[in-house]
Every structure is written in C-alpha cells, then in structure tokens.
Design an enzyme around this catalytic site. Structure first.
Site, PDB file in Angstrom:
ATOM      1  N   GLN A  71       0.909  -1.677  -0.253  1.00  0.00           N
ATOM      2  CA  GLN A  71      -0.594   0.103   0.168  1.00  0.00           C
ATOM      3  C   GLN A  71       0.525   1.100  -0.408  1.00  0.00           C
ATOM      4  O   GLN A  71       1.583   1.451   1.170  1.00  0.00           O
ATOM      5  CB  GLN A  71      -1.074  -0.238   1.144  1.00  0.00           C
ATOM      6  CG  GLN A  71      -2.204   1.562   0.968  1.00  0.00           C
ATOM      7  CD  GLN A  71      -2.499   1.077   3.018  1.00  0.00           C
ATOM      8  OE1 GLN A  71      -1.653   2.171   3.558  1.00  0.00           O
ATOM      9  NE2 GLN A  71      -4.260   1.219   2.708  1.00  0.00           N
ATOM     10  N   CYS A 101      -6.806   7.266   4.828  1.00  0.00           N
ATOM     11  CA  CYS A 101      -6.177   7.461   6.376  1.00  0.00           C
ATOM     12  C   CYS A 101      -6.503   8.916   6.681  1.00  0.00           C
ATOM     13  O   CYS A 101      -6.211   9.393   5.468  1.00  0.00           O
ATOM     14  CB  CYS A 101      -4.631   7.933   6.140  1.00  0.00           C
ATOM     15  SG  CYS A 101      -3.765   8.093   7.358  1.00  0.00           S
ATOM     16  N   LYS A 140      -8.142   1.608  -1.751  1.00  0.00           N
ATOM     17  CA  LYS A 140      -8.801   1.515   0.077  1.00  0.00           C
ATOM     18  C   LYS A 140      -8.842   2.807   0.332  1.00  0.00           C
ATOM     19  O   LYS A 140      -8.455   3.803   0.432  1.00  0.00           O
ATOM     20  CB  LYS A 140      -7.788   1.183   1.119  1.00  0.00           C
ATOM     21  CG  LYS A 140      -8.896   0.954   2.037  1.00  0.00           C
ATOM     22  CD  LYS A 140      -7.439  -0.451   2.821  1.00  0.00           C
ATOM     23  CE  LYS A 140      -8.149  -0.337   4.676  1.00  0.00           C
ATOM     24  NZ  LYS A 140      -8.416   0.553   5.512  1.00  0.00           N
TER      25      LYS A 140
HETATM   26  C1  FMN Z   1      -3.262   0.950  13.988  1.00  0.00           C
HETATM   27  C2  FMN Z   1      -3.848   0.505  12.941  1.00  0.00           C
HETATM   28  C3  FMN Z   1      -2.810   1.567  11.950  1.00  0.00           C
HETATM   29  C4  FMN Z   1      -3.680   1.248  10.856  1.00  0.00           C
HETATM   30  N1  FMN Z   1      -3.184   1.794   9.628  1.00  0.00           N
HETATM   31  C5  FMN Z   1      -3.558   1.863   8.239  1.00  0.00           C
HETATM   32  C6  FMN Z   1      -2.767   1.689   7.098  1.00  0.00           C
HETATM   33  O1  FMN Z   1      -1.297   2.129   7.537  1.00  0.00           O
HETATM   34  N2  FMN Z   1      -3.658   1.673   5.645  1.00  0.00           N
HETATM   35  C7  FMN Z   1      -4.827   2.018   5.704  1.00  0.00           C
HETATM   36  O2  FMN Z   1      -5.360   1.713   4.819  1.00  0.00           O
HETATM   37  N3  FMN Z   1      -6.085   2.104   6.615  1.00  0.00           N
HETATM   38  C8  FMN Z   1      -4.765   1.267   7.590  1.00  0.00           C
HETATM   39  N4  FMN Z   1      -6.184   0.825   9.092  1.00  0.00           N
HETATM   40  C9  FMN Z   1      -7.463   1.233   9.021  1.00  0.00           C
HETATM   41  C10 FMN Z   1      -7.244  -0.616   8.955  1.00  0.00           C
HETATM   42  O3  FMN Z   1      -6.907  -0.588   7.629  1.00  0.00           O
HETATM   43  C11 FMN Z   1      -8.562  -0.591   9.285  1.00  0.00           C
HETATM   44  O4  FMN Z   1      -9.406  -1.040   7.744  1.00  0.00           O
HETATM   45  C12 FMN Z   1      -9.563   0.024   9.982  1.00  0.00           C
HETATM   46  O5  FMN Z   1      -8.507  -0.597  11.362  1.00  0.00           O
HETATM   47  C13 FMN Z   1     -11.353  -0.965  10.502  1.00  0.00           C
HETATM   48  O6  FMN Z   1     -10.855  -2.338  10.156  1.00  0.00           O
HETATM   49  P1  FMN Z   1     -10.922  -3.463  12.116  1.00  0.00           P
HETATM   50  O7  FMN Z   1     -11.790  -2.348  12.688  1.00  0.00           O
HETATM   51  O8  FMN Z   1     -11.420  -4.638  11.477  1.00  0.00           O
HETATM   52  O9  FMN Z   1      -9.581  -3.286  12.556  1.00  0.00           O
HETATM   53  C14 FMN Z   1      -5.017   1.258  10.599  1.00  0.00           C
HETATM   54  C15 FMN Z   1      -6.194   0.036  11.687  1.00  0.00           C
HETATM   55  C16 FMN Z   1      -5.072   0.399  12.795  1.00  0.00           C
HETATM   56  C17 FMN Z   1      -5.644  -0.107  14.018  1.00  0.00           C
END
Ligand code: FMN
Length: 338
Positions: A71, A101, A140
C-alpha cells in the site's frame, strides 16, 4: 475470487495497519491459513522514489506471504505512478492506494483520505498508476470525509472507470476516525454497483461476522484489529465458510505465536537510525511486542496485568519468560472471558 488476473485462495485478508502488520506478523498469520491476501503497512510514495531506508523497510515482504499487496500513499499522479513502478519492480503482486488515512500528517499532503475530497484528482492518480504498471492497482478508502460527504459509492465507481482492479471500503468517515460503528450498508451498496471485487473493512472481531459479510453480497473482508486480537480469525472464518468445524486455539498456541513473533523479529532488518534511537535491536523487538500486546490481550482475564508487565520488560529473556509464564506454563491463569 480474482483481482485482475490474480487468483485469491480466500476472500479474507489482513488489513493494512501501520506499525502492526510488518512482514514477520503477516508471515505468521499466513502460516495459520485462511488468509487470501496480505497488505503491507502504508508506504510513502516520495520515500520509495528517494530510496529512503525507513520506507523500504515498511515495504519488505517474503515469498511465503504471497499474494502480497503493497500500500502506498501520496497525492501526485506522476509520483504515484513512479512509486507503483518501484513496487512492481520489487515483485509485489498488487499496488494499493491509501485513500483512507485520516491522520493530518498524511491528509495535509493531499494524500490518504483527503484524496476523497477531490474525486477527479483521485481518479487521475489511479489512471496514471494503471498506465504505468501491469500489476493490479487497488484502492482502499473510507465511507467519506465526514457525515455530509459520504462519497465512497461515487468515488468507487470513478476509480473503477480509471482502471482500479478492486476497492476496499472501511465503513467509517475520516471525521469518525475509529469512533462509532463501521457502516456496512454502504459497502454492500458499492458491491452492488461495481463489477470489480469490493472488500469491506471494520469491526469484524468474530469469525461469524466475517463470513456474514459475504452473505450481504460483499466479495471479501479485510480484517484489522480482529487479527491483532486473534491471528487465527481468518483461518476460523475459512473453516466456517467451508462448513468445517471451526478450529479451537489453545492458550499454549497463543503463547507460541508470540514467541515465534519474537524469534522472527530478532532476524528482521532494522534501519540504523531506529536501532540507534532505541540503543538496540532487542529494544525494538520489545516495543513491537508491547504494541501487539495491547490488542492481543484484550478480553483476557489478567490481560491488563500482562500489558503492565510488557511495559516494564526490557530484555528478550524477560520477554520470553513473561510470555511462557502466562500462556504456556500456567494457561489456567488466563481464561478467555470474551
Ligand atoms: C493501528 C492501525 C493502523 C492502521 N494503518 C492503516 C494503514 O496503514 N493503511 C490503511 O489503509 N488503513 C489502516 N488502518 C485501518 C485498517 O486497515 C482498517 O480499515 C480499520 O482498522 C477497520 O478495520 P478493523 O475494525 O477490522 O480494525 C489502520 C488501523 C489500525 C487500528
């Protein structure tokens, strides 16, 4: 399920998570099965072009993780196209664009979720990238910038027309950050409108929640924090989807996972400035375990106690004996209360 010409064995994937989903962690999750795709932590397009060590470290992956998506983030079409060429040259299977983000440090550079506020420009970024590489380009995004600008359905259509091979939607707005609940109706709506695969993301912490999304017509699920809590969740979802009995994970296996993670991290490349800042590679490993521990111990009796101990541990020997003590030697001390 296919993304471009790439066949995925499972529609369940590890969501990108900065600071968490490093190559060592992804490798271990992959070994447990059920994981059709891994996505790297977000990587700066500028950093890739300039060959910055820190950036290259985030883009590291190993053969056993395939298929791998890297990504990238950035807002300039030409720079993103050049970065996509570098990602393709590194051997990645997919290049993914971060349009989700919400962190100001990223968003202020016209990258991350702020791209959603300029859909024409976002589509131009995707067009430039798809012209530059032959691997699939995916996107995304979030549901939108805020409650009044939930434009993911329109933007998803635009990036599909610009050549994106799949989209993933985290059903929250940037304004929500991680508060409230992910809106999966918007994901189902997008899946209905698009011909390319649509992944959803948000709040899946039980295997049943993951498989349930497929029943809503959504093509795949990216699981984030649920994998940090339970690295077997994708394998368990695959069991459910195949009608097999769902595998049970013992406390000893949970401990073994952390010990294996420590071992893999000890062999990882750590850039010099980070090693110098922390004074040692061991310290870096301890910090990684603290970060994972915050999620991994959620819902477990004595989890808070384990987290406190992790925060005061400074050596690998102490770390190993703490993990073994809690999970392997005295599993009865930690009962799963969820
Ligand atoms: C610690 C952390 C770091 C994340 N870093 C990214 C990232 O680098 N790129 C991205 O597209 N989403 C990032 N996300 C979002 C996740 O990919 C995901 O879409 C979001 O946490 C919701 O899904 P979940 O409830 O299964 O965690 C991050 C989420 C968390 C909690």
């Amino acid at each position: 399920m296919k993304i471009g010409n790439l066949e995925l064995e499972s529609p369940f994937a590890i969501a990108p998570m900065a600071g968490m989903t490093d190559t060592a962690f992804r490798r271990l999750v992959k070994r447990h099965g059920g994981c059709g795709l891994v996505v790297s932590e977000m990587v700066s397009s500028e950093g890739l072009i300039r060959g910055i060590d820190r950036t290259l470290e985030f883009a590291d992956f190993s053969e056993e993780e395939r298929p791998v998506s890297i990504q990238i983030f950035g807002g300039d079409p030409a720079t993103m196209a050049d970065a996509a060429r570098i990602v393709e040259g590194m051997g990645a299977d997919i290049v993914d664009v971060n349009m989700g983000c919400p962190v100001p440090k990223i968003a202020k550079h016209n990258a991350g979720c702020s791209l959603m506020r300029e859909p024409e420009h976002a589509a131009a970024v995707i067009k430039a990238m798809t012209r530059a590489v032959s691997i699939p380009v995916t996107v995304k995004m979030r549901a939108g910038w805020n409650e009044t600008q939930k434009n993911a359905p329109a933007l998803a259509k635009m990036v599909e027309e610009a050549g994106a091979a799949a989209v993933a939607v985290h059903g929250r707005t940037a304004a929500q950050s991680y508060t409230g609940a992910a809106d999966w109706t918007i994901v189902a709506d997008i899946a209905d409108r698009l011909s390319i695969p649509v992944f959803g993301s948000g709040d899946c912490v039980e295997p049943e929640q993951i498989t349930g999304k497929l029943e809503q017509g959504i093509d795949g699920v990216l699981v984030g924090r649920g994998v940090l809590r339970n690295p077997w969740i994708l394998a368990q979802a695959a069991d459910l989807a195949a009608g097999r009995p769902m595998r049970h994970v013992t406390m000893e296996e949970r401990g073994r996972f952390l010990l294996d993670y420590v071992d893999l991290l000890l062999h990882e490349r750590v850039r010099d400035d980070e090693r110098n800042r922390l004074k040692s590679h061991d310290r870096w490993v301890v910090n990684k375990l603290r970060a994972l521990g915050a999620y991994y111990t959620k819902g477990f009796e004595h989890g808070a106690q384990l987290r406190t101990c992790l925060n005061t541990t400074t050596s690998i020997a102490e770390l190993r004996s703490l993990i073994s003590g809690f999970f392997v030697e005295a599993p009865s001390a930690l009962q799963n209360v969820s």
